[in-house]
Design an enzyme around this catalytic site. Structure first.
Site, PDB file in Angstrom:
ATOM      1  N   ALA A 172       6.801   3.261  86.715  1.00  0.00           N
ATOM      2  CA  ALA A 172       7.531   4.428  86.180  1.00  0.00           C
ATOM      3  C   ALA A 172       8.882   4.617  86.871  1.00  0.00           C
ATOM      4  CB  ALA A 172       6.676   5.682  86.371  1.00  0.00           C
ATOM      5  N   SER A 225       0.577   0.859  89.717  1.00  0.00           N
ATOM      6  CA  SER A 225      -0.309   2.026  89.561  1.00  0.00           C
ATOM      7  C   SER A 225       0.008   2.808  88.289  1.00  0.00           C
ATOM      8  CB  SER A 225      -0.133   2.982  90.743  1.00  0.00           C
ATOM      9  OG  SER A 225      -0.597   2.391  91.911  1.00  0.00           O
ATOM     10  N   THR A 226       1.250   2.726  87.831  1.00  0.00           N
ATOM     11  CA  THR A 226       1.640   3.554  86.682  1.00  0.00           C
ATOM     12  C   THR A 226       0.670   3.376  85.515  1.00  0.00           C
ATOM     13  OG1 THR A 226       3.953   3.535  87.340  1.00  0.00           O
ATOM     14  CG2 THR A 226       3.494   3.981  85.008  1.00  0.00           C
ATOM     15  N   TRP A 272      -2.271   2.682  85.508  1.00  0.00           N
ATOM     16  CA  TRP A 272      -3.632   3.128  85.794  1.00  0.00           C
ATOM     17  C   TRP A 272      -3.772   4.655  85.814  1.00  0.00           C
ATOM     18  CZ3 TRP A 272      -6.961  -0.115  89.621  1.00  0.00           C
ATOM     19  CH2 TRP A 272      -6.813  -1.473  89.311  1.00  0.00           C
ATOM     20  N   GLN A 302      -4.364   8.357  85.041  1.00  0.00           N
ATOM     21  CA  GLN A 302      -5.262   8.914  84.033  1.00  0.00           C
ATOM     22  C   GLN A 302      -4.849  10.312  83.614  1.00  0.00           C
ATOM     23  OE1 GLN A 302      -9.324   8.765  85.431  1.00  0.00           O
ATOM     24  NE2 GLN A 302      -9.465   6.553  85.226  1.00  0.00           N
ATOM     25  N   GLU A 327      -5.657  20.634  86.464  1.00  0.00           N
ATOM     26  CA  GLU A 327      -6.177  19.830  87.578  1.00  0.00           C
ATOM     27  C   GLU A 327      -6.187  20.671  88.844  1.00  0.00           C
ATOM     28  OE1 GLU A 327      -5.077  15.304  86.167  1.00  0.00           O
ATOM     29  OE2 GLU A 327      -3.647  16.299  87.471  1.00  0.00           O
ATOM     30  N   HIS A 340      -8.580  10.418  96.919  1.00  0.00           N
ATOM     31  CA  HIS A 340      -9.005  11.124  95.707  1.00  0.00           C
ATOM     32  C   HIS A 340     -10.487  11.424  95.856  1.00  0.00           C
ATOM     33  CE1 HIS A 340      -9.685  12.182  91.543  1.00  0.00           C
ATOM     34  NE2 HIS A 340      -8.397  12.077  91.292  1.00  0.00           N
ATOM     35  N   ARG A 368      -6.914  18.432  96.612  1.00  0.00           N
ATOM     36  CA  ARG A 368      -7.679  17.206  96.848  1.00  0.00           C
ATOM     37  C   ARG A 368      -8.183  17.007  98.262  1.00  0.00           C
ATOM     38  NH1 ARG A 368      -4.263  12.973  93.355  1.00  0.00           N
ATOM     39  NH2 ARG A 368      -4.951  13.966  91.463  1.00  0.00           N
ATOM     40  N   HIS A 384      -6.052   6.988  97.474  1.00  0.00           N
ATOM     41  CA  HIS A 384      -5.511   7.134  96.126  1.00  0.00           C
ATOM     42  C   HIS A 384      -3.986   7.119  96.076  1.00  0.00           C
ATOM     43  CE1 HIS A 384      -5.413   8.414  91.974  1.00  0.00           C
ATOM     44  NE2 HIS A 384      -4.723   9.502  92.270  1.00  0.00           N
ATOM     45  N   ARG A 433      -0.211  15.557  98.181  1.00  0.00           N
ATOM     46  CA  ARG A 433       0.406  15.617  96.848  1.00  0.00           C
ATOM     47  C   ARG A 433      -0.441  16.447  95.893  1.00  0.00           C
ATOM     48  NH1 ARG A 433      -0.210  12.458  92.008  1.00  0.00           N
ATOM     49  NH2 ARG A 433      -1.780  11.211  93.062  1.00  0.00           N
ATOM     50  N   SER A 489       3.109  13.021  90.829  1.00  0.00           N
ATOM     51  CA  SER A 489       3.638  11.742  91.301  1.00  0.00           C
ATOM     52  C   SER A 489       4.432  10.999  90.231  1.00  0.00           C
ATOM     53  CB  SER A 489       2.464  10.902  91.786  1.00  0.00           C
ATOM     54  OG  SER A 489       2.774   9.561  91.745  1.00  0.00           O
ATOM     55  N   LEU A 490       3.878  10.906  89.030  1.00  0.00           N
ATOM     56  CA  LEU A 490       4.645  10.279  87.944  1.00  0.00           C
ATOM     57  C   LEU A 490       5.947  11.055  87.755  1.00  0.00           C
ATOM     58  CD1 LEU A 490       1.812   9.453  85.396  1.00  0.00           C
ATOM     59  CD2 LEU A 490       3.276   7.810  86.578  1.00  0.00           C
TER      60      LEU A 490
HETATM   61  P1  FAD Z   1       3.977   1.384  90.554  1.00  0.00           P
HETATM   62  O1  FAD Z   1       3.703   1.874  89.203  1.00  0.00           O
HETATM   63  O2  FAD Z   1       2.819   1.116  91.444  1.00  0.00           O
HETATM   64  O3  FAD Z   1       4.816   0.056  90.379  1.00  0.00           O
HETATM   65  C1  FAD Z   1       5.142  -0.764  91.489  1.00  0.00           C
HETATM   66  C2  FAD Z   1       5.906  -1.958  90.970  1.00  0.00           C
HETATM   67  O4  FAD Z   1       6.432  -2.691  92.081  1.00  0.00           O
HETATM   68  C3  FAD Z   1       5.049  -2.931  90.187  1.00  0.00           C
HETATM   69  O5  FAD Z   1       5.802  -3.416  89.105  1.00  0.00           O
HETATM   70  C4  FAD Z   1       4.805  -4.058  91.184  1.00  0.00           C
HETATM   71  O6  FAD Z   1       4.599  -5.301  90.562  1.00  0.00           O
HETATM   72  C5  FAD Z   1       6.126  -4.051  91.928  1.00  0.00           C
HETATM   73  N1  FAD Z   1       6.074  -4.656  93.259  1.00  0.00           N
HETATM   74  C6  FAD Z   1       5.288  -4.317  94.308  1.00  0.00           C
HETATM   75  N2  FAD Z   1       5.542  -5.135  95.351  1.00  0.00           N
HETATM   76  C7  FAD Z   1       6.511  -5.992  94.947  1.00  0.00           C
HETATM   77  C8  FAD Z   1       7.172  -7.084  95.543  1.00  0.00           C
HETATM   78  N3  FAD Z   1       6.924  -7.476  96.794  1.00  0.00           N
HETATM   79  N4  FAD Z   1       8.084  -7.759  94.812  1.00  0.00           N
HETATM   80  C9  FAD Z   1       8.358  -7.408  93.539  1.00  0.00           C
HETATM   81  N5  FAD Z   1       7.763  -6.378  92.916  1.00  0.00           N
HETATM   82  C10 FAD Z   1       6.853  -5.687  93.615  1.00  0.00           C
HETATM   83  N6  FAD Z   1      -0.017  10.153  89.264  1.00  0.00           N
HETATM   84  C11 FAD Z   1       0.235  11.170  88.415  1.00  0.00           C
HETATM   85  O7  FAD Z   1       1.275  11.829  88.512  1.00  0.00           O
HETATM   86  N7  FAD Z   1      -0.671  11.467  87.433  1.00  0.00           N
HETATM   87  C12 FAD Z   1      -1.830  10.788  87.266  1.00  0.00           C
HETATM   88  O8  FAD Z   1      -2.600  11.077  86.382  1.00  0.00           O
HETATM   89  C13 FAD Z   1      -2.116   9.729  88.172  1.00  0.00           C
HETATM   90  N8  FAD Z   1      -3.273   9.036  88.075  1.00  0.00           N
HETATM   91  C14 FAD Z   1      -3.473   7.968  88.891  1.00  0.00           C
HETATM   92  C15 FAD Z   1      -4.619   7.182  88.739  1.00  0.00           C
HETATM   93  C16 FAD Z   1      -4.815   6.061  89.509  1.00  0.00           C
HETATM   94  C17 FAD Z   1      -6.051   5.228  89.326  1.00  0.00           C
HETATM   95  C18 FAD Z   1      -3.846   5.708  90.485  1.00  0.00           C
HETATM   96  C19 FAD Z   1      -4.033   4.493  91.338  1.00  0.00           C
HETATM   97  C20 FAD Z   1      -2.711   6.490  90.652  1.00  0.00           C
HETATM   98  C21 FAD Z   1      -2.510   7.618  89.867  1.00  0.00           C
HETATM   99  N9  FAD Z   1      -1.376   8.399  90.003  1.00  0.00           N
HETATM  100  C22 FAD Z   1      -1.152   9.429  89.153  1.00  0.00           C
HETATM  101  C23 FAD Z   1      -0.313   7.997  90.920  1.00  0.00           C
HETATM  102  C24 FAD Z   1       0.786   7.296  90.111  1.00  0.00           C
HETATM  103  O9  FAD Z   1       0.193   6.485  89.130  1.00  0.00           O
HETATM  104  C25 FAD Z   1       1.667   6.438  90.994  1.00  0.00           C
HETATM  105  O10 FAD Z   1       2.060   7.145  92.133  1.00  0.00           O
HETATM  106  C26 FAD Z   1       2.914   6.011  90.238  1.00  0.00           C
HETATM  107  O11 FAD Z   1       2.559   5.394  89.031  1.00  0.00           O
HETATM  108  C27 FAD Z   1       3.737   5.071  91.093  1.00  0.00           C
HETATM  109  O12 FAD Z   1       4.762   4.541  90.301  1.00  0.00           O
HETATM  110  P2  FAD Z   1       5.826   3.593  90.965  1.00  0.00           P
HETATM  111  O13 FAD Z   1       6.791   3.238  89.893  1.00  0.00           O
HETATM  112  O14 FAD Z   1       6.338   4.172  92.215  1.00  0.00           O
HETATM  113  O15 FAD Z   1       4.979   2.298  91.397  1.00  0.00           O
HETATM  114  C1  SIN Z   2      -6.320  12.060  88.232  1.00  0.00           C
HETATM  115  O1  SIN Z   2      -6.286  11.885  87.023  1.00  0.00           O
HETATM  116  O2  SIN Z   2      -7.215  12.635  88.839  1.00  0.00           O
HETATM  117  C2  SIN Z   2      -5.195  11.526  89.021  1.00  0.00           C
HETATM  118  C3  SIN Z   2      -4.094  12.466  88.951  1.00  0.00           C
HETATM  119  C4  SIN Z   2      -3.138  12.173  90.035  1.00  0.00           C
HETATM  120  O3  SIN Z   2      -3.363  11.300  90.859  1.00  0.00           O
HETATM  121  O4  SIN Z   2      -2.120  12.870  90.070  1.00  0.00           O
END
Ligand code: FAD
Ligand code: SIN
Length: 530
Positions: free
Chosen positions: A17, A44-45, A47, A49, A115, A239, A287, A348, A383, A388-389
């Site tokens: 994201a 993680s994005t 994933w 939920q 939530e 979590h 949490r 988490h 958090r 986070s998103l």
């Molecule tokens: P990510 O989406 O994790 O992307 C990281 C990117 O970096 C990936 O493309 C990866 O390939 C790349 N990368 C990593 N290392 C390297 C490297 N060495 N070289 C090149 N590329 C690399 N948050 C919410 O707000 N709402 C929710 O409902 C929610 N539910 C969640 C459920 C689960 C199961 C999890 C695990 C997390 C959840 N979160 C939620 C948290 C949220 O999803 C993440 O914090 C957020 O998506 C992180 O986005 P990001 O873009 O920072 O990183």
């Molecule tokens: C969840 O759906 O419980 C995750 C939400 C979040 O990590 O913000």
């Protein structure tokens, strides 16, 4: 083998994201290269939920969302950042709607779920698979944009700074990154005038985590090695409700299950135990409170798990709200419309990370950072769910705006040295990587988990020192692989987490230690300087 490429203006590391938000905004004027480890949707994005928090209901206010965020963060949040992010949430949701994210609606209006820690319904969502829909919409827009090149299967190893210039300089100015092509084994120098780090969290430093395999803290470790400060790394979020299943180890049961009425029960007596820990907020306490309560029940009664039960709601309500979870559980022999779900806490979210400002700038000229690899001041000591998103969208955009605004003042990149493989060979001892990886994750879980003590932290610190020598020796002798890159970064993050935890002499938010159970008078960030 190593080569150099430079046919883009900005390098974005990460296609989640944060990275794609920055790329889409930058691509209005500049050529952007996005590198991702593994597949483009492996962060993680995809994933996520529950959803995305935003004030959209007439009865809700920015002040309420700010207050809830600060309460969850135990006052360690930076108020200016919290306001900055929360006030930009409705615009971020509008942009996602324009990109075609099919958020659930109720008679035309966005449906808002609830939530833990939120005083109002304010979570926009796509059923119980919001992240998947968001990732798909961002990727589609990026793929269709002629100014964006998406390169999957690239493991960035280190940032390029002054010391990699052909003529060595001590400057910390960042000029891109070296990346290993996972398919060819070739290491390339991806040179750029501006670099955005969006490589996600470090969840996999723990044995049990809801995060995907690649969440190994690469971005945090790379920025730290290049000279950027990191902060609040002790604030690791657990979590409360990860599915307990011997085969499926990291399947999240969204907080929205509790938001829509789910109860936490002792699996043998059926006692709704949150009444003993937080009688007012019960299952909707933040949490850290719920995770500690479950941890306490498990340890106190020698349990393997506790129950999360939503079977008192009508079956069609449960199926409609949680189609993905319902289907997954049916496949495992659990019908959540009639049976409780066995759950345990699991790592988490990484609240700490690279220190950034409101413009997403880091300490290093030429480097911006956004998303889970950062510590922006939004989350503080814990958090709030679904913030986070939101942080990814706001700071991805902020990074792009700052780069666009300053673009004309940037120098052209210097000539940089190619990746040097003259002194390494192929490894004949891959087992070392697996062994060290397992060891780190296990002692981090046992010694640096939900409830900590100084003695356990010191034990972890001792092991980290020993493993550090072994890993650096291995890194110095063998050709890099993604596993080795990740191990080195996991180790680096483990060290930052333990060092930060040892420095905090209080219990605040996610950092709970039996040796300092009280809250210190003033909230202070744990800032580590390289
Ligand atoms: P990510 O989406 O994790 O992307 C990281 C990117 O970096 C990936 O493309 C990866 O390939 C790349 N990368 C990593 N290392 C390297 C490297 N060495 N070289 C090149 N590329 C690399 N948050 C919410 O707000 N709402 C929710 O409902 C929610 N539910 C969640 C459920 C689960 C199961 C999890 C695990 C997390 C959840 N979160 C939620 C948290 C949220 O999803 C993440 O914090 C957020 O998506 C992180 O986005 P990001 O873009 O920072 O990183
Ligand atoms: C969840 O759906 O419980 C995750 C939400 C979040 O990590 O913000």
């Amino acid at each position: 083998m190593s080569t150099m490429c430079e046919d883009h203006d900005v390098l974005v590391i990460g296609s989640g994201a944060a990275g794609l938000t920055a790329a889409l905004s930058l691509a209005r004027k500049l050529k952007v290269l996005v590198l991702a480890k593994g597949k483009l949707d492996s962060g993680s994005t995809a994933w996520a939920q529950g959803g995305i928090a935003a004030v959209l209901d007439a009865g809700d206010t920015f002040d309420d969302h700010i207050r809830d965020t600060m309460i969850a963060g135990a006052g360690l949040n930076d108020r200016e950042t919290v306001e900055f992010v929360i006030e930009r949430a409705p615009a971020a949701i509008d942009r996602l709607c324009e990109l075609g994210v099919p958020f659930n609606r109720d008679s035309g209006d966005l449906h808002l779920t609830r939530e833990g820690g939120h005083s109002h319904r304010r979570i926009v969502h796509v059923d119980d698979a919001t992240g998947w829909a968001v990732q798909a919409a961002l990727l589609k827009a990026a793929e269709e944009n002629p100014n964006i090149t998406l390169l999957p299967h690239q493991s960035c190893i280190d940032l390029i700074t002054g010391r990699h210039e052909e003529k060595y300089s001590a400057s910390g100015r960042v000029w891109g990154a070296y990346a290993l092509d996972e398919r060819t084994g070739e290491v390339k120098a991806h040179v750029a005038r501006a670099t955005v780090m969006a490589a996600g969290g470090a969840g996999r430093v723990y044995q049990f985590s809801t995060a995907p395999r690649g969440a190994t803290g690469d971005g945090i470790a790379m920025a730290w090695r290049a000279g950027a400060r990191v902060s609040n790394m002790e604030m690791m979020q657990f979590h409360p409700t990860c599915l307990y299943n011997l085969e499926v180890k990291n399947f999240l049961i969204t907080e929205a299950v509790r938001g829509e009425g789910g109860h936490l029960l002792h699996p043998e007596t059926g006692h709704r135990f949150m009444a003993d820990y937080d009688p007012e907020r019960m299952e909707l306490a933040p949490r850290d409170v719920v995770a500690r309560a479950i941890d306490d029940q498990i340890k106190r009664y020698g349990l393997d798990y506790v129950h999360l039960d939503i079977s008192h709601q009508p079956p069609e309500f449960v199926r409609e709200h949680f189609p993905t979870i319902h289907e997954k559980l049916i496949g495992l022999g659990i019908d959540m419309t009639t049976q409780p779900i066995p759950v345990v806490p699991a790592q988490h979210y990484t609240c700490g990370g690279i220190v950034i400002g409101l413009d997403a700038s880091t300490d290093l000229p030429g480097l911006w950072a956004a998303g889970e690899c950062t510590e922006s001041g939004l989350h503080g000591a814990n958090r709030l769910a679904s913030n986070s998103l939101l942080e990814c969208f706001v700071f991805g955009e902020a990074a792009a705006q700052d780069i666009l605004c300053k673009w004309d003042s940037f120098d052209a990149p210097p000539t940089v040295r190619e990746w040097d493989e003259s002194r390494v060979t192929d490894s004949d001892e891959e087992v070392v990587i697996k062994q060290n990886w397992t060891e780190i994750r296990r002692f981090m879980w046992n010694y640096v988990g939900i409830v900590r003590t100084t003695k356990r932290l010191e034990r972890a610190s001792h092991r980290i020192k020993l493993l550090g020598e072994e890993i650096e020796d291995y890194y110095g002798h063998f050709r890099v692989t993604t596993d080795l890159i990740e191990l080195r970064n996991l180790h680096q993050c483990a060290q930052l987490i333990v060092e930060s935890a040892l420095r905090r002499h209080e219990s605040r938010g996610l950092h709970y230690t039996l040796d300092y159970p009280a809250l210190a008078e003033a909230p202070v960030d744990t800032v580590l300087v390289p």
